[in-house]
Scaffold this motif. Structure first.
Motif, short mmCIF file in Angstrom:
data_model
loop_
_atom_site.label_atom_id
_atom_site.label_comp_id
_atom_site.label_asym_id
_atom_site.label_seq_id
_atom_site.Cartn_x
_atom_site.Cartn_y
_atom_site.Cartn_z
N GLY A 1 0.85 -1.19 0.00
CA GLY A 1 0.00 0.00 0.00
C GLY A 1 0.88 1.23 0.00
N GLU A 2 0.25 2.39 -0.05
CA GLU A 2 1.00 3.63 -0.13
C GLU A 2 0.54 4.57 0.98
N PRO A 3 1.40 5.53 1.35
CA PRO A 3 1.05 6.41 2.47
C PRO A 3 -0.19 7.27 2.26
N TRP A 4 -0.36 7.86 1.12
CA TRP A 4 -1.44 8.82 0.96
C TRP A 4 -2.47 8.35 -0.05
N PHE A 5 -2.37 8.84 -1.28
CA PHE A 5 -3.52 8.66 -2.18
C PHE A 5 -3.79 7.21 -2.55
N ASP A 6 -2.76 6.36 -2.49
CA ASP A 6 -3.05 4.97 -2.78
C ASP A 6 -2.93 4.11 -1.52
N SER A 7 -3.38 4.68 -0.41
CA SER A 7 -3.51 3.87 0.80
C SER A 7 -4.39 2.66 0.49
N MET A 8 -4.15 1.57 1.19
CA MET A 8 -4.99 0.39 0.98
C MET A 8 -6.46 0.73 1.22
N GLU A 9 -6.73 1.59 2.20
CA GLU A 9 -8.12 1.99 2.44
C GLU A 9 -8.66 2.76 1.24
N SER A 10 -7.81 3.60 0.66
CA SER A 10 -8.25 4.41 -0.49
C SER A 10 -8.61 3.54 -1.68
N ILE A 11 -7.73 2.61 -2.01
CA ILE A 11 -8.00 1.85 -3.23
C ILE A 11 -9.08 0.80 -3.02
N LEU A 12 -9.12 0.22 -1.81
CA LEU A 12 -10.21 -0.71 -1.55
C LEU A 12 -11.56 0.01 -1.54
N SER A 13 -11.63 1.16 -0.88
CA SER A 13 -12.92 1.86 -0.83
C SER A 13 -13.31 2.34 -2.22
N HIS A 14 -12.33 2.81 -2.99
CA HIS A 14 -12.61 3.22 -4.37
C HIS A 14 -13.30 2.07 -5.12
N ALA A 15 -12.75 0.90 -5.01
CA ALA A 15 -13.31 -0.26 -5.71
C ALA A 15 -14.67 -0.63 -5.14
N LEU A 16 -14.79 -0.62 -3.82
CA LEU A 16 -16.05 -1.07 -3.20
C LEU A 16 -17.18 -0.09 -3.47
N PHE A 17 -16.89 1.21 -3.44
CA PHE A 17 -17.93 2.20 -3.70
C PHE A 17 -18.33 2.23 -5.18
N SER A 18 -17.59 1.53 -6.02
CA SER A 18 -18.02 1.49 -7.41
C SER A 18 -19.21 0.55 -7.58
N ILE A 19 -19.45 -0.31 -6.60
CA ILE A 19 -20.63 -1.18 -6.64
C ILE A 19 -21.84 -0.33 -6.29
N GLY A 20 -22.84 -0.39 -7.15
CA GLY A 20 -23.94 0.56 -7.07
C GLY A 20 -24.59 0.78 -5.71
N ALA A 21 -24.85 -0.27 -4.99
CA ALA A 21 -25.69 -0.15 -3.80
C ALA A 21 -24.91 0.21 -2.54
N VAL A 22 -23.60 0.36 -2.66
CA VAL A 22 -22.77 0.57 -1.46
C VAL A 22 -22.81 2.03 -1.03
N LYS A 23 -23.16 2.26 0.22
CA LYS A 23 -23.22 3.64 0.74
C LYS A 23 -22.24 3.88 1.89
N GLY A 24 -21.49 2.86 2.33
CA GLY A 24 -20.51 3.08 3.40
C GLY A 24 -19.44 2.01 3.38
N VAL A 25 -18.22 2.41 3.72
CA VAL A 25 -17.10 1.48 3.84
C VAL A 25 -16.32 1.88 5.09
#
Lengths: 374, 374, 374, 374
Positions: C224-248
């Motif tokens: 993972g990366e410290p800032w913009f590509d933090s594991m939380e950032s990229i996982l949430s980016h992917a997860l929020f791309s699923i239509g019905a997801v409103k929170g991560v």
């Protein structure tokens, strides 16, 4: 991505000719690379105007590393290099009359009149100092892996330098010698003729163009991508970002059009265990991927657009034709100073391609990764 | 990004020469562009082998649009085009002996032996059909904005075609005529000589290279970026992704090395209200940004590597030298078939640059956006 | 990049609910990964509606791999999977009245009326089948490296499942069991209550939401990366791309707000040679980088917007308010079917992050690279 | 892209807590945006520690714009902001004992021991000053288009602030008031209780977390992408890049799990000519695309990891367990100082999304483009 380039190792540049500073941010660097500030300074000195044939604008290039280096080594986090602008004479620059072959008009349309026009602003060749500084970070790492990059002025003002040797041992010596030369040519005799012709052009308030030829030795086979990120694609992308470049060719390049396939094809043979080609017309790249032979390419450099002669133009403020005589300090030929820029761009692209192919540790471990990786 | 290219309008390609299908995904398209399947078919037919001077492999190119088009217009969501492979003869291909000037060895090292080697796999020129199909989606949109792209074989087998006209009215007619030609040259007389020489090469089981020259008319000024996304950078990136390309130059290109600045500089003048240049040595691009003149460039195409003659090579399975005689179906010159590929790549790059500069609606509204936007 | 995601391993998706096909292109894959079509089919079957609590639309998901696989293994070039749409009933869909909580209105504005509105077009949950197919390519590779991904419905319709075990050995068994379950819960007793409540909602022509909790076991520290590509950032980016997801949320997530630092901090201790934490409130991620503990996160899933009840809306064609009763075939709860989608997205993100951190061969060699790499 | 984020408008960050300087490069900016250095200074002052409840480290944040601004306006070329580090006390930091809930161990593994560990190095919250400075460039541009971003501490140390008003007129006043507050809460009475509890925690050498709620008013409908670049995806990507964030939810977020669809769905109605929703449970985003309602989201902030109490840890140099008592200067709660960081990240993401949707001129012309663009 505009001012950011690269996939795994990226460079972002910023700055204007007459603003407070120029600089760059290198990201994706392997942690633990030694940063040799003296080497960076030396590489910058090769780019700096230093003789009769260059612009009288002299910048000390007192670069400062703002981040990403700790105890003399890269940390792996973004490395920012800032180079203050010190020797600026903005009064020399006019707003309105588009300097021919310059970006003035194109920039005025693109930036809706908000461009910093002083000295070409963000279009200035001054920005290449930041690229050279970045190259100065990466070049020693590549060298330590046995990868060497050298360039010479192959054509300038009607004179043609001799070609790189096809023998890799001699080529290595040639590259090392070129890296130490102020006017990088293989034949110093030809170089002197070039210099004389450049001086002639300068006396005529004129400028000349040229061709720079580059060779990369020791780069591993199997790096690059089949289509959009072919080694030719990413190298040319980087090289054409340098303002004065109007052509890029690999291996025989445009000369390939004159061959038949049976003559042009590089036949494979064995050199001990190593698979080599008997010729290198493809410039070390097949199908976009390196084949282990030296990567070779040529770059066409147009004559410096700024010539101190009356030239017809249009003033985009008045919308009228007028005659323009450019003042300011200019290079009669940038073909000398562009060499370290080309080498630095090449170093950035190759480091990026290596990391994409083998992961970040390859810039430390080199052959230990790329040879055992098969 | 490997097989994806572009900033705002992107193309992703996939497929192997002898797999089930090739294709591409276009993303970032403006909604509402008319998709003219007949035009796509026509453009594909220009790329398709069709005569004595091309490979006997004949593919019907029955493309199918899988997504992104509704009621005959783009929806703005990804447009996937699939082209099934139908006429495959995999038996012709051997694994082990590296075909000279092909990607076989480089691919074998890169892909660790897992590459689909049949017919060059993903490296096959077959993939360019997907690029042409994508070009066929975008070209009518550009045309409807008054942007025209044409290319001719300027050099082939020792013969040189005449140049594009400097008159924009005549240039438009030339481009339109070239777009309808099976063998795109400005002088059909020269074209016949080229064809005869290609046939000669074919009879000798050999191949020839060439140079393709392209002109873009009607593209607005002010598009492109100063450094890494200069128009030269992104066009060359796209053009060098085509397998056989070994050189790209803009305007006078390598010829620029022979000029002095006072001769090379394109002087500005007025043509009515419009600011033009009296020459176009820079190929319509200053500082990486379009200046409103025709964008012109040349592409060097190497001779087709596949020649049906004995060639020395190394078999990377046995690690030994051997003689190879390539069978299969090949083009004695790809310089004809590459023209629509170059034009399509150009269309993709220009559409992308327009959308980056002006937003997605520009592909529908054109001048209404770029003229009033200042 | 719109419909393309990832840095080193990328996925591009295409397709509409009622178009000819949906699919995806995976690029940057390590060559030599075994592609298990049966496993892909099994993963797709977990996403497929199959019971009273899912939509009656049944698609066979007869996916076809069009490229990038040769002799059962990835080639390293783009892998395209196409899934034809077979069971489409477009007549059920109206154009004009915006379905509440759906993308209809937003899409109509964005796509200027050119959107394919049938079944939600490109917004349809149908597209997730392509994501699951991609996950099916990567999941076995991760498993073979000792990385396991499992998810359970932790909250649904007022019922709360028990938590994952903190013991890694038990967690592994839980994940494996969940991967085989049609209704993935840790407590089947609670699961039956959830199912009963979903059926109740279905009888009421209504729908319910829920929360899905996911755990990743065996993922290495230091990715993972410290800032913009933090594991939380990229996982949430992917997860929020699923239509019905409103929170991560990661680890304790929103619950963290209730803690003091001295309670929340995960203390380090030794487990043999391995550095572990005594709690895992941070969900295996510190400063954006994995710390070697299980990566855990929860995803909030809103109730399916399509409910067969009269709802007030505005018809964007007429510009008037009206009452809408949605017909068509819908899921009373997508919380079950979304689990393999979340796992697949996670697999894609983790594979990408691994390749970025260690190079493409890591997906074959795993620990041999990440342990010796220090 | 590691330390670069964004599609059309991008930000690149650099710097370490105890290095010479931190900073950022903004690229893709519309030319002609007024740069208000006083506003930037004011926004930085909201982030700066200033009271008993913040760290005693006081930095003047004397930022300097190095490029991209000319005559007080953006040029459209990269805008670099540098903020020197002045008040550094590196002696407080040890190398070896991993501070619990900090990135020390993860960074040590990732960066192979070459990390700048002083004050957390590149992981330090100090870097957020660069993000706030970037926000300070973009926020006035958004405001001038009628777009307002405000955040309040909705939960902290057991106290809950009241909610944003659902009335847009009142919401605008609330946002404006919050932007001027040192401790941003809607109910100052509740805020005083929060402050008292934070002071209690500080006296206990402990820290607290919290939840920050943000509202965006005036953002146009139709912006964002269906899947990977959904507004939720890119906002959460940006928000999770802030070190202490462990959860992000839109609209009702995790609360959505408790609803039935018939209750959760936001019904459409007319407010004059404008289509609105009667509730805003989806937080202004449907299918990843804005619907014209206020965009609302909450961010979970974990308690500051640095607490001056003995904590068990492992020293990664010795490989042994030890007890650690962190010294240095720390915040008992970062929930106050994180608000301008969240607002700045939001401004960057929204400006980027607008430019992607409508082209660069939208940041100057706003409604004139997005309303007539349909």
């Amino acid at each position: 991505m505009k001012n950011t380039f690269g996939s795994s190792v990226t460079i972002t540049i910023f700055g204007e000719s007459h603003g407070p500073a120029i600089g760059c941010v290198l990201d994706g660097l392997t942690p633990g690379l030694e940063v040799d500030e003296e080497f960076i300074a030396k590489l910058l000195s090769r780019r700096r105007p230093s003789s009769l044939i260059d612009t009288p604008r002299r910048e000390p290039d007192n670069f400062r590393i703002l981040s990403g280096v700790f105890n003399g080594k890269t940390t792996g986090t973004p490395l920012c290099i800032m180079i203050p602008n010190e020797n600026t004479k903005s009064g020399d620059y006019l707003f309105g009359p588009a300097r021919p072959s310059h970006a003035d008009l194109a920039a005025h349309i693109k930036y809706k009149g908000f461009e910093d026009y002083r000295g070409g602003g963000h279009f200035s060749g001054r920005i290449t100092a930041a690229i050279v500084a970045a190259g100065g970070v990466l070049m020693p790492a590549l060298n330590s892996l046995g990868i060497y990059i050298g360039s010479h002025i192959s054509v300038c003002a009607g004179h043609t330098d001799r070609d790189f040797s096809e023998d890799e041992g001699i080529l290595l010596e040639e590259i090392k010698a070129l890296n130490d030369k102020n006017f990088p040519v293989l034949s110093d005799e030809t170089g002197e003729k070039m210099i004389a012709s450049i001086e002639d052009a300068a006396k005529d308030h004129d400028s000349v163009g040229g061709i720079v030829k580059t060779a990369v030795l020791g780069f591993p086979a199997g790096v690059g991508e089949p289509w959009f990120d072919s080694m030719e694609s990413i190298l040319s992308h980087a090289l054409f970002s340098i303002g004065a470049v109007k052509g890029v060719e690999f291996g025989k390049g445009f000369g390939a059009a004159e061959y038949r396939g049976s003559e042009f094809n590089d036949l494979f043979s064995l050199d001990g265990d190593r698979i080599v080609t008997t010729t290198n017309n493809n410039g070390g790249i097949n199908g976009g991927i390196t084949n282990g032979m030296p990567v070779t390419f040529s770059v066409a450099v147009k004559p410096t657009p700024s010539v101190s002669r009356p030239q017809q133009t249009v003033n985009f403020l008045t919308g009228k034709e007028e005659e323009l005589e450019i003042r300011g300090r200019h290079d009669p030929a940038i073909v000398r100073r562009i060499c370290p820029v080309i080498e630095s761009m090449t170093a950035i692209v190759l480091a990026d391609a290596l990391v994409t192919a083998y992961g970040p540790q390859v810039l430390v471990k080199g052959k230990a990764i790329w040879n055992t990786d098969l």
